[in-house]
Write an enzyme that holds these catalytic residues in place. Sequence first.
Site, PDB file in Angstrom:
ATOM      1  N   SER A 326       0.853  -1.164   0.012  1.00 47.88           N
ATOM      2  CA  SER A 326      -0.170  -0.171   0.145  1.00 47.88           C
ATOM      3  C   SER A 326       0.764   1.239  -0.003  1.00 47.88           C
ATOM      4  CB  SER A 326      -0.804   0.038   1.196  1.00 47.88           C
ATOM      5  OG  SER A 326      -1.901  -1.167   1.060  1.00 47.88           O
ATOM      6  N   ASP A 350     -17.345   0.109  -1.737  1.00 49.83           N
ATOM      7  CA  ASP A 350     -16.345  -0.959  -1.075  1.00 49.83           C
ATOM      8  C   ASP A 350     -17.388  -1.944  -0.116  1.00 49.83           C
ATOM      9  OD1 ASP A 350     -14.482  -2.754  -0.223  1.00 49.83           O
ATOM     10  OD2 ASP A 350     -13.691  -1.114   1.252  1.00 49.83           O
ATOM     11  N   ASP A 365     -10.514  -7.047   0.053  1.00 52.26           N
ATOM     12  CA  ASP A 365      -9.843  -5.731   0.947  1.00 52.26           C
ATOM     13  C   ASP A 365      -9.516  -6.163   2.385  1.00 52.26           C
ATOM     14  OD1 ASP A 365     -10.525  -2.399   0.896  1.00 52.26           O
ATOM     15  OD2 ASP A 365     -10.382  -3.251   2.999  1.00 52.26           O
ATOM     16  N   HIS A 371     -15.388  -0.551   3.362  1.00 51.03           N
ATOM     17  CA  HIS A 371     -15.370   0.565   3.938  1.00 51.03           C
ATOM     18  C   HIS A 371     -16.393   1.480   3.508  1.00 51.03           C
ATOM     19  CE1 HIS A 371     -11.136  -0.578   4.105  1.00 51.03           C
ATOM     20  NE2 HIS A 371     -11.122   0.440   4.944  1.00 51.03           N
ATOM     21  N   CYS A 384      -7.641   1.851   1.581  1.00 56.95           N
ATOM     22  CA  CYS A 384      -8.951   0.787   1.054  1.00 56.95           C
ATOM     23  C   CYS A 384      -8.390   0.274  -0.139  1.00 56.95           C
ATOM     24  CB  CYS A 384     -10.021   2.029   0.741  1.00 56.95           C
ATOM     25  SG  CYS A 384     -11.566   0.948  -0.047  1.00 56.95           S
TER      26      CYS A 384
END
Length: 633
Positions: A326, A350, A365, A371, A384
């Site tokens: 990430s 999401d 996720d 989320h 996310c």
Amino acid sequence: MPWGEIKDTAAERRMFQRRTLVMLGVAVLLLGVLIGRMYQLQVTEHDTYRTLSDKNRVQVQSVPPTRGLIYDRNGVLLAENRPVFSVTLVPERVAGMDATLEKLQQLLSISEEDLDRFRRRLREPRRPYQELPLRYDLTEGEIARLAVHRHELPGVEVAAELVRYYPHGELTAHALGYVGRINRQELQRIDPVNYAGSNYIGKTGIEAFYEEVLHGKVGYQHVETNARGRTLRVLERQNPVPGEDLQLHLDIRLQQLAHELLDGRRGAIVAIDPNTGGLLALASVPGFDANLFVTGIGVQAYRELRDSHDKPLFNRALGGQYPPASTVKPMMAIAALDSGVIGRHETIWDPGYFQLTKGGHRYRDWKRGGHGWVDLIKAVAESCDTYFYDVAVRMGVDVIHEYLDQFGFGRNDALDVRGARSGLLPSPDWKRGAHSQPWYPGDTVNMGIGQGFMLATPLQLATATAVIANDGVWRQPRLLKDVVGDTPLDEVLPKATRDNVILKNPDDWNFVTKSMIEVMHGRRGSARRASVGASYTMAGKSGTAQVFSLGQDEEYNAEEIEERLRDHALFVGFAPVVDPQIVVSVIIENGGGGSSAAAPVVRALFDAWLEGFADEETGAELAAAGSAGESSG
């Protein structure tokens, strides 16, 4: 018969006179030849025979230059030269090598390893009359014993030489590199004149990259010797030119703190000054003591380092290639905004997963429940995955490749850091060449969150983050800050090669930086606990890189997984947000979540650099006290 009729006295006298004249002529002729020969030797060929005589009496010896010193940015000595006494042999002057070695073994403590190394050097190509070292770092008692038996050991000398020494040992080994004995391959490529008398050369790191500057220029001296070849006096001397001293951007205080914060865990830390590209810290743990390699490391000691499961010889900061996870999301956000794929405030739903096709494979996720509606700020702040799966597919691999290339992924952009690897920025062409397979949409999905084929080094992650901190201005990483001497820095430091990153809307830099601020200071920021009590504003992004892939319905449980199969913890960040002074990237191998394991380390480094090193224990305690974060990203 009368006596007079038999003996003719006059005739005998004449014969004697003739013989005398002949002998006198012969003597005069021989004397003339002798005088002529003496004239030829003393007058006509005087210079020739004087030169031959001087060769027996006078020798030209090379005088190696003193190697330049290396300092950190504050003038702290990182690499120096210290005198060491060693016993050396000149094979051409040793009457019996085996007998001499046996005698030396009686006088000194010489290991079989020393003998094997000496015999190996004896077989290698070398310069005539070159001294070959047998034992280093003699004690005063050993020097005294050799002096007493000196007359019994022709060709054996006690030599004093300056040997490289690294006062901080393991702390600087991966950043500075080390010098070592010149080997056969190096002997064939170096200048034989300038390296005459030199025994050491830079092997790795800064020592190797700036070898020409650090080495200097050789000198010479004419010395008078006796019949045994021992030096009596110096007749003439041309002093060598010492190597230039170097000052690095490295700060040994920050370097030491980085090692302390890693606390023996396998990992790496890179800290950069975004204004210059100067590397403030370059730590790789575990490390090794570079001093072991200077005069020749023992076989057993080297085997232990080489075969260690923790790979202490491997420079993780420069050569470690990991999925960036990430930490690549801020760069992906820049790419998505600038390419027009998504707007700043556009939202994506999401549910906890992403599907390329309805009913197809679910790309999960990290937050199983999802989320909800997510915009770019929230997607970065809460890491996310689903958001970046979606924008990655919208952009496509070619657009992603184009933008990430501008941030330095897939390249080695370091100016003077030897050993840095380029990582891997995958593309369809690369996959066809490497795997003989086409590029699948799922590959793009994984690339959107820095997983799949993509690999990056800690140095690349710090460099790419510095580009964001500088609003697109490139400052290629370098260690050299200045040359402490007459050589201008511009003549030594390689030229910059990267162009700045230009966006259609320059304000996108500030917008993405705002999302990174939310990571650290936002109410739901994934690393907000690492910013508690900070007197400045910082920006960052955590990352958690999978070491192995989970199945569709499998859940990750660190307690049930072998330690070396656990996730890697990553974090990148810069501070303060206004006029950034430091950029840091951290990887802790198998460390778990980036927010919980790596973010506190970055905070401790920020505090030390921006608020001072007065209380270093506070920084170490802060890193150790890092609590579990809400996100694994």
